[in-house]
Design a protein around this motif. Structure first.
Motif, PDB file in Angstrom:
ATOM      1  N   CYS A 139      -5.230  -3.066  -6.227  1.00  0.00           N
ATOM      2  CA  CYS A 139      -5.895  -1.760  -6.174  1.00  0.00           C
ATOM      3  C   CYS A 139      -5.179  -0.778  -7.112  1.00  0.00           C
ATOM      4  O   CYS A 139      -3.992  -0.893  -7.381  1.00  0.00           O
ATOM      5  N   CYS A 153      -2.018   5.994   2.867  1.00  0.00           N
ATOM      6  CA  CYS A 153      -3.273   5.860   2.111  1.00  0.00           C
ATOM      7  C   CYS A 153      -4.302   5.067   2.929  1.00  0.00           C
ATOM      8  O   CYS A 153      -3.965   4.099   3.595  1.00  0.00           O
ATOM      9  N   GLY A 154      -5.546   5.514   2.836  1.00  0.00           N
ATOM     10  CA  GLY A 154      -6.633   4.770   3.479  1.00  0.00           C
ATOM     11  C   GLY A 154      -7.872   4.842   2.614  1.00  0.00           C
ATOM     12  O   GLY A 154      -8.990   4.702   3.109  1.00  0.00           O
ATOM     13  N   ALA A 155      -7.643   5.084   1.313  1.00  0.00           N
ATOM     14  CA  ALA A 155      -8.775   5.357   0.416  1.00  0.00           C
ATOM     15  C   ALA A 155      -9.830   4.259   0.427  1.00  0.00           C
ATOM     16  O   ALA A 155     -11.024   4.534   0.300  1.00  0.00           O
ATOM     17  N   CYS A 156      -9.414   2.998   0.584  1.00  0.00           N
ATOM     18  CA  CYS A 156     -10.422   1.937   0.508  1.00  0.00           C
ATOM     19  C   CYS A 156     -11.285   1.876   1.772  1.00  0.00           C
ATOM     20  O   CYS A 156     -12.334   1.248   1.760  1.00  0.00           O
ATOM     21  N   CYS A 208       0.831  -1.213   0.000  1.00  0.00           N
ATOM     22  CA  CYS A 208       0.000   0.000   0.000  1.00  0.00           C
ATOM     23  C   CYS A 208       0.862   1.259   0.000  1.00  0.00           C
ATOM     24  O   CYS A 208       1.990   1.248   0.487  1.00  0.00           O
ATOM     25  N   ARG A 209       0.304   2.327  -0.551  1.00  0.00           N
ATOM     26  CA  ARG A 209       0.982   3.627  -0.496  1.00  0.00           C
ATOM     27  C   ARG A 209       0.981   4.104   0.967  1.00  0.00           C
ATOM     28  O   ARG A 209      -0.082   4.084   1.619  1.00  0.00           O
ATOM     29  N   THR A 222      -4.249   2.289  -6.897  1.00  0.00           N
ATOM     30  CA  THR A 222      -3.129   3.080  -6.350  1.00  0.00           C
ATOM     31  C   THR A 222      -1.845   2.254  -6.342  1.00  0.00           C
ATOM     32  O   THR A 222      -0.772   2.743  -6.713  1.00  0.00           O
ATOM     33  N   ILE A 223      -1.958   1.004  -5.927  1.00  0.00           N
ATOM     34  CA  ILE A 223      -0.779   0.133  -5.885  1.00  0.00           C
ATOM     35  C   ILE A 223      -0.273  -0.105  -7.310  1.00  0.00           C
ATOM     36  O   ILE A 223       0.933  -0.084  -7.563  1.00  0.00           O
ATOM     37  N   PHE A 256      -7.135  -7.215   1.397  1.00  0.00           N
ATOM     38  CA  PHE A 256      -7.309  -6.313   0.255  1.00  0.00           C
ATOM     39  C   PHE A 256      -6.003  -5.611  -0.108  1.00  0.00           C
ATOM     40  O   PHE A 256      -5.154  -5.395   0.732  1.00  0.00           O
ATOM     41  N   GLY A 257      -5.863  -5.280  -1.355  1.00  0.00           N
ATOM     42  CA  GLY A 257      -4.663  -4.565  -1.833  1.00  0.00           C
ATOM     43  C   GLY A 257      -4.091  -5.289  -3.026  1.00  0.00           C
ATOM     44  O   GLY A 257      -4.202  -4.830  -4.159  1.00  0.00           O
TER      45      GLY A 257
HETATM   46  S1  SF4 Z   1      -5.400  -1.051  -0.823  1.00  0.00           S
HETATM   47 FE1  SF4 Z   1      -5.020   0.691  -2.176  1.00  0.00          FE
HETATM   48  S2  SF4 Z   1      -6.603   2.207  -1.633  1.00  0.00           S
HETATM   49 FE2  SF4 Z   1      -6.445   0.722   0.044  1.00  0.00          FE
HETATM   50  S3  SF4 Z   1      -5.012   1.591   1.508  1.00  0.00           S
HETATM   51 FE3  SF4 Z   1      -3.838   0.244   0.134  1.00  0.00          FE
HETATM   52  S4  SF4 Z   1      -3.091   1.611  -1.464  1.00  0.00           S
HETATM   53 FE4  SF4 Z   1      -4.739   2.678  -0.457  1.00  0.00          FE
END
Ligand code: SF4
Ligand code: SF4
Length: 200
Positions: free
Chosen positions: A126, A37-40, A33-34, A128-129, A109-110
């Motif tokens: 995802c 980031c907490g977009a999801c 993950c970035r 972003t990744i 997830f990711g």
């Molecule tokens: S899975 Fe993607 S959107 Fe979710 S926290 Fe990680 S980088 Fe961000």
């Protein structure tokens, strides 16, 4: 109540396995993950089962906060997981407020495997990744031919099979926590009632 606590411990044991399996895969593939980031989490439609939320519901009960959290969930009309702590106005940056007790989906997830139309394992990553690690993403697609990614559906099933009644139905994450807390309060109420009866 003891049965519910035993069940919660079994769920947590599966969570340890999921953390290991999916964490190792994501680290080894370089599809992390970035940072920040907490977009999801900025989405109330993430799905979980009440069983996945049981460890968190029991924690709130033990802290004497179960009724309060239930009331807050009932009044909640936000556009995110109730436990998401935003660090930016748009909700892209943030962190989990209940990291140790987060449900199964949040541990997988990711970058993970999903079932394709022909039953094959496809790589789900995802956006972003993918943007951050496009080379590693391409490399992992090749590696998938010989080393398939761990599948999220199998992780979900590992939890589900512990208690089909509480684990059978996926629902929006905030609703799943509500149902889990209601279950804990219901069982706690009747456990107390039985103890009172025994004493009388
Ligand atoms: S899975 Fe993607 S959107 Fe979710 S926290 Fe990680 S980088 Fe961000
Ligand atoms: S429980 Fe935590 S990780 Fe899962 S969606 Fe909510 S804030 Fe995100």
């Amino acid at each position: 109540m003891q049965r519910l606590r035993d069940l919660s411990r079994l769920v947590e044991a599966v969570y340890d396995e999921l953390d290991h399996t999916f964490g190792t895969y994501q680290r080894n593939s370089g599809l992390a993950c970035r940072p920040g980031c907490g977009a999801c989490c900025n989405n109330p439609e993430i799905e979980a089962t009440p069983l996945e939320m049981l460890p968190l519901a029991l924690t709130f009960y033990d802290q004497g906060r179960a009724e309060q959290v239930l009331a807050e969930l009932e009044a909640y009309s936000g556009f995110a997981c109730y436990h998401y702590v935003r660090h930016s106005l748009d909700g892209i940056l943030g962190q989990c407020g209940v990291y140790q007790q987060r449900p199964a989906i949040c541990r997988m997830f990711g970058a993970a495997g999903v079932k394709g139309k022909q039953g094959e394992t496809r790589l789900s990553v995802c956006r972003t990744i993918k943007q951050d690690h496009s080379d590693k993403y391409q490399q992992t697609l090749i590696t998938m031919l010989t080393e398939p990614a761990p599948k999220m559906a199998e992780g979900k099933d590992r939890v589900r099979q512990l208690d089909y009644a509480l684990g059978k139905q996926d629902m929006p994450i905030n609703q799943a926590l509500k149902v889990a807390i209601e279950r804990v309060l219901f069982i706690a109420y009747y456990s107390g009632f039985e103890q009172t009866e025994e004493v009388a």
